[in-house]
Scaffold this motif. Structure first.
Motif, short mmCIF file in Angstrom:
data_model
loop_
_atom_site.label_atom_id
_atom_site.label_comp_id
_atom_site.label_asym_id
_atom_site.label_seq_id
_atom_site.Cartn_x
_atom_site.Cartn_y
_atom_site.Cartn_z
N THR A 156 -7.43 -6.81 -6.00
CA THR A 156 -8.40 -6.00 -5.15
C THR A 156 -7.85 -4.98 -4.19
O THR A 156 -8.21 -3.96 -3.92
CB THR A 156 -9.25 -7.11 -4.26
N LEU A 157 -6.77 -5.49 -3.49
CA LEU A 157 -6.29 -4.66 -2.64
C LEU A 157 -5.43 -3.38 -3.32
O LEU A 157 -5.75 -2.36 -2.86
CB LEU A 157 -4.77 -5.40 -1.92
N SER A 158 -4.91 -3.69 -4.48
CA SER A 158 -4.21 -2.69 -5.30
C SER A 158 -5.47 -1.76 -5.66
O SER A 158 -5.10 -0.36 -5.77
CB SER A 158 -3.47 -3.16 -6.50
N GLN A 159 -6.57 -1.92 -6.21
CA GLN A 159 -7.52 -1.44 -6.67
C GLN A 159 -8.03 -0.43 -5.47
O GLN A 159 -8.41 0.80 -5.67
CB GLN A 159 -8.72 -2.20 -7.10
N LEU A 160 -8.24 -1.09 -4.25
CA LEU A 160 -8.73 -0.27 -3.02
C LEU A 160 -7.85 0.81 -2.61
O LEU A 160 -8.26 1.98 -2.61
CB LEU A 160 -8.94 -1.10 -1.99
N VAL A 161 -6.55 0.54 -2.68
CA VAL A 161 -5.50 1.20 -2.05
C VAL A 161 -5.38 2.48 -3.27
O VAL A 161 -5.54 3.80 -2.87
CB VAL A 161 -4.00 0.68 -2.14
N SER A 162 -5.60 2.10 -4.35
CA SER A 162 -5.29 3.41 -5.47
C SER A 162 -6.57 4.17 -5.44
O SER A 162 -6.43 5.44 -5.70
CB SER A 162 -5.13 2.70 -6.82
N PHE A 163 -7.90 3.61 -5.54
CA PHE A 163 -8.89 4.32 -5.44
C PHE A 163 -9.08 5.33 -4.20
O PHE A 163 -9.47 6.43 -4.26
CB PHE A 163 -10.38 3.64 -5.31
N LEU A 164 -8.63 4.93 -2.99
CA LEU A 164 -8.58 5.75 -1.78
C LEU A 164 -7.93 6.87 -2.11
O LEU A 164 -7.94 7.84 -1.63
CB LEU A 164 -8.36 4.91 -0.58
N ALA A 165 -6.38 6.44 -2.41
CA ALA A 165 -5.36 7.57 -2.68
C ALA A 165 -6.08 8.52 -3.66
O ALA A 165 -5.86 9.86 -3.38
CB ALA A 165 -4.28 7.08 -3.28
N PHE A 166 -6.73 8.40 -4.69
CA PHE A 166 -7.23 9.17 -5.81
C PHE A 166 -8.46 10.14 -4.98
O PHE A 166 -8.35 11.24 -5.09
CB PHE A 166 -8.06 8.19 -6.73
N GLN A 167 -9.19 9.35 -4.31
CA GLN A 167 -10.28 10.00 -3.35
C GLN A 167 -9.73 11.08 -2.48
O GLN A 167 -10.15 12.38 -2.49
CB GLN A 167 -11.19 9.22 -2.74
N ILE A 168 -8.47 10.96 -1.90
CA ILE A 168 -7.98 11.89 -0.80
C ILE A 168 -7.47 12.98 -1.64
O ILE A 168 -7.59 14.13 -1.33
CB ILE A 168 -6.78 11.02 -0.15
N ARG A 169 -6.78 12.57 -2.81
CA ARG A 169 -6.28 13.73 -3.68
C ARG A 169 -7.26 14.75 -4.23
O ARG A 169 -7.14 15.79 -4.30
CB ARG A 169 -5.34 13.14 -4.75
N ALA A 220 0.88 -1.32 0.02
CA ALA A 220 -0.18 -0.15 0.01
C ALA A 220 1.00 1.37 -0.04
O ALA A 220 0.64 2.21 -0.79
CB ALA A 220 -0.93 0.05 1.20
N HIS A 221 1.86 1.36 0.79
CA HIS A 221 2.82 2.61 0.68
C HIS A 221 3.47 2.57 -0.58
O HIS A 221 3.64 3.82 -1.03
CB HIS A 221 3.96 2.24 1.79
N LEU A 222 4.06 1.68 -1.04
CA LEU A 222 4.55 1.58 -2.34
C LEU A 222 3.64 2.23 -3.43
O LEU A 222 3.74 3.26 -4.32
CB LEU A 222 5.05 0.36 -2.98
N LEU A 223 2.16 1.80 -3.71
CA LEU A 223 1.31 2.31 -4.55
C LEU A 223 0.94 3.76 -4.14
O LEU A 223 0.80 4.55 -5.17
CB LEU A 223 -0.08 1.47 -4.46
#
Length: 92
Positions: free
Chosen positions: A62-75, A32-35
């Motif tokens: 699934t993990l990668s999609q969740l982490v990436s989507f959350l990072a997008f939402q925060i930005r 998650a940190h890497l993504l």
């Protein structure tokens, strides 16, 4: 100015914490940190560590999609806050 072509620091769950968290959770935190912070530095070996920790291909996606989507939402929220402040400043 920082040279963006230089690899940056990577988070690795401390060895002392790995037994408490378990291999799957520790590897998920590292991934998650890497993504979020260093996505373009991701390599096949990074996915291999997840597989070694017991993650399936579907789990990893699934993990990668969740982490990436959350990072997008925060930005996105941060960007909207900045735009909102600019709009308020121009009204004053």
């Amino acid at each position: 100015m920082v040279n963006e072509s230089t690899d940056g620091p990577r988070y690795r769950t401390p060895e002392a914490d790995r037994p408490v968290l378990g291999a799957a959770t520790a590897s998920a935190l590292d991934h998650a940190h890497l993504l979020v912070f260093r996505p373009r530095e991701a390599e096949p070996a990074d996915l291999g560590r997840l597989v070694d920790a017991g993650w399936t291909t579907t789990d990893i996606v699934t993990l990668s999609q969740l982490v990436s989507f959350l990072a997008f939402q925060i930005r996105l929220v941060h960007g909207l806050e900045v735009l909102s402040q600019r709009t308020e400043d121009t009204r004053s």
